[in-house]
Design a protein around this motif. Sequence first.
Motif, PDB file in Angstrom:
ATOM      1  N   GLY A 173       0.806  -1.142  -0.077  1.00  0.00           N
ATOM      2  CA  GLY A 173      -0.017  -0.054  -0.173  1.00  0.00           C
ATOM      3  C   GLY A 173       0.713   1.110   0.104  1.00  0.00           C
ATOM      4  N   LEU A 174       0.283   2.494  -0.166  1.00  0.00           N
ATOM      5  CA  LEU A 174       1.159   3.753  -0.326  1.00  0.00           C
ATOM      6  C   LEU A 174       1.134   4.121   1.411  1.00  0.00           C
ATOM      7  CD1 LEU A 174      -0.451   5.468  -3.212  1.00  0.00           C
ATOM      8  CD2 LEU A 174       1.385   4.173  -3.144  1.00  0.00           C
ATOM      9  N   GLN A 175       2.189   4.865   1.493  1.00  0.00           N
ATOM     10  CA  GLN A 175       2.296   5.416   2.954  1.00  0.00           C
ATOM     11  C   GLN A 175       1.688   6.783   3.048  1.00  0.00           C
ATOM     12  OE1 GLN A 175       3.968   3.214   5.123  1.00  0.00           O
ATOM     13  NE2 GLN A 175       3.560   2.099   3.367  1.00  0.00           N
ATOM     14  N   LYS A 176       1.669   6.984   4.399  1.00  0.00           N
ATOM     15  CA  LYS A 176       0.972   8.404   4.734  1.00  0.00           C
ATOM     16  C   LYS A 176       2.065   9.404   4.152  1.00  0.00           C
ATOM     17  CE  LYS A 176      -0.377  10.979   8.825  1.00  0.00           C
ATOM     18  NZ  LYS A 176      -0.468  11.239  10.290  1.00  0.00           N
ATOM     19  N   GLY A 177       1.520  10.547   3.724  1.00  0.00           N
ATOM     20  CA  GLY A 177       2.394  11.602   3.160  1.00  0.00           C
ATOM     21  C   GLY A 177       2.602  11.331   1.876  1.00  0.00           C
ATOM     22  N   ALA A 178       2.640  10.392   1.091  1.00  0.00           N
ATOM     23  CA  ALA A 178       2.842  10.266  -0.399  1.00  0.00           C
ATOM     24  C   ALA A 178       1.625  11.062  -1.182  1.00  0.00           C
ATOM     25  CB  ALA A 178       2.652   8.582  -0.761  1.00  0.00           C
ATOM     26  N   ASP A 179       2.197  11.226  -2.317  1.00  0.00           N
ATOM     27  CA  ASP A 179       1.143  12.074  -3.122  1.00  0.00           C
ATOM     28  C   ASP A 179       0.051  10.950  -3.697  1.00  0.00           C
ATOM     29  OD1 ASP A 179       2.345  14.409  -3.318  1.00  0.00           O
ATOM     30  OD2 ASP A 179       3.547  13.744  -4.968  1.00  0.00           O
ATOM     31  N   ALA A 180      -1.032  11.177  -3.434  1.00  0.00           N
ATOM     32  CA  ALA A 180      -2.326  10.124  -4.026  1.00  0.00           C
ATOM     33  C   ALA A 180      -2.320  10.259  -5.315  1.00  0.00           C
ATOM     34  CB  ALA A 180      -3.603  10.660  -3.390  1.00  0.00           C
ATOM     35  N   PRO A 181      -2.182   9.007  -5.879  1.00  0.00           N
ATOM     36  CA  PRO A 181      -2.271   9.051  -7.264  1.00  0.00           C
ATOM     37  C   PRO A 181      -3.810   9.368  -7.899  1.00  0.00           C
ATOM     38  CG  PRO A 181      -1.399   7.025  -6.743  1.00  0.00           C
ATOM     39  CD  PRO A 181      -2.021   7.780  -5.285  1.00  0.00           C
TER      40      PRO A 181
END
Length: 195
Positions: free
Chosen positions: A22-30
């Motif tokens: 999964g993506l991590q907190k703080g990452a840009d949302a696709p």
Amino acid sequence: MRKYILIILTSLFALQVSAQNGLQKGADAPTFSAKDNNGKTVDLKAILKSHKAVVLFFYRGQWCPYCNKYIQKLQDSLEYLTGKGAYVIGVTPETSENINKTVEKTSASFSIIQDKGYKIMKDYDVNYTVDADLYSKLKGYGADLEKNNGNTDHILPVPATYVIGKNGKLIFVHFDKNYTKRTSVSELLTAIQGS
């Protein structure tokens, strides 16, 4: 007996999705743009211009009691979520016919997107392929992925939930490979209020 079957299925599920993080907190949302179950275009960038946050969640299908329970909780709390400026979006690999079954079971009134090519699931790193053994077990319990998803590739999402802030960043992430565990509405509200 049912408890032991659930434990076995949970273990098999966890083994299958070991590669997903999964993506991590703080990452840009696709970003994405897709038609929802009502034929409305759901464009993440456009929604973030008019809302404080987006609650984006992935669910396995109308056959999953844990998914239905979570969707029902979101629907029951929809006024609280929208009252804080959030827009709720569900994403599933299921066909529109089965999305309609989800709506019937849960009274969901928010946008639900059929992720036909799994682009959204792949961008958020929640997709995995069910192996033949688990596929057979699920089918034995009445969950025919081929019929429900309208294809033969047996792709499901980890049932993750993301809150995307107005700036397009992930401000909250619930990613648990155990499909029986979902985040609480109070955690979502806290994340939205803090954005």
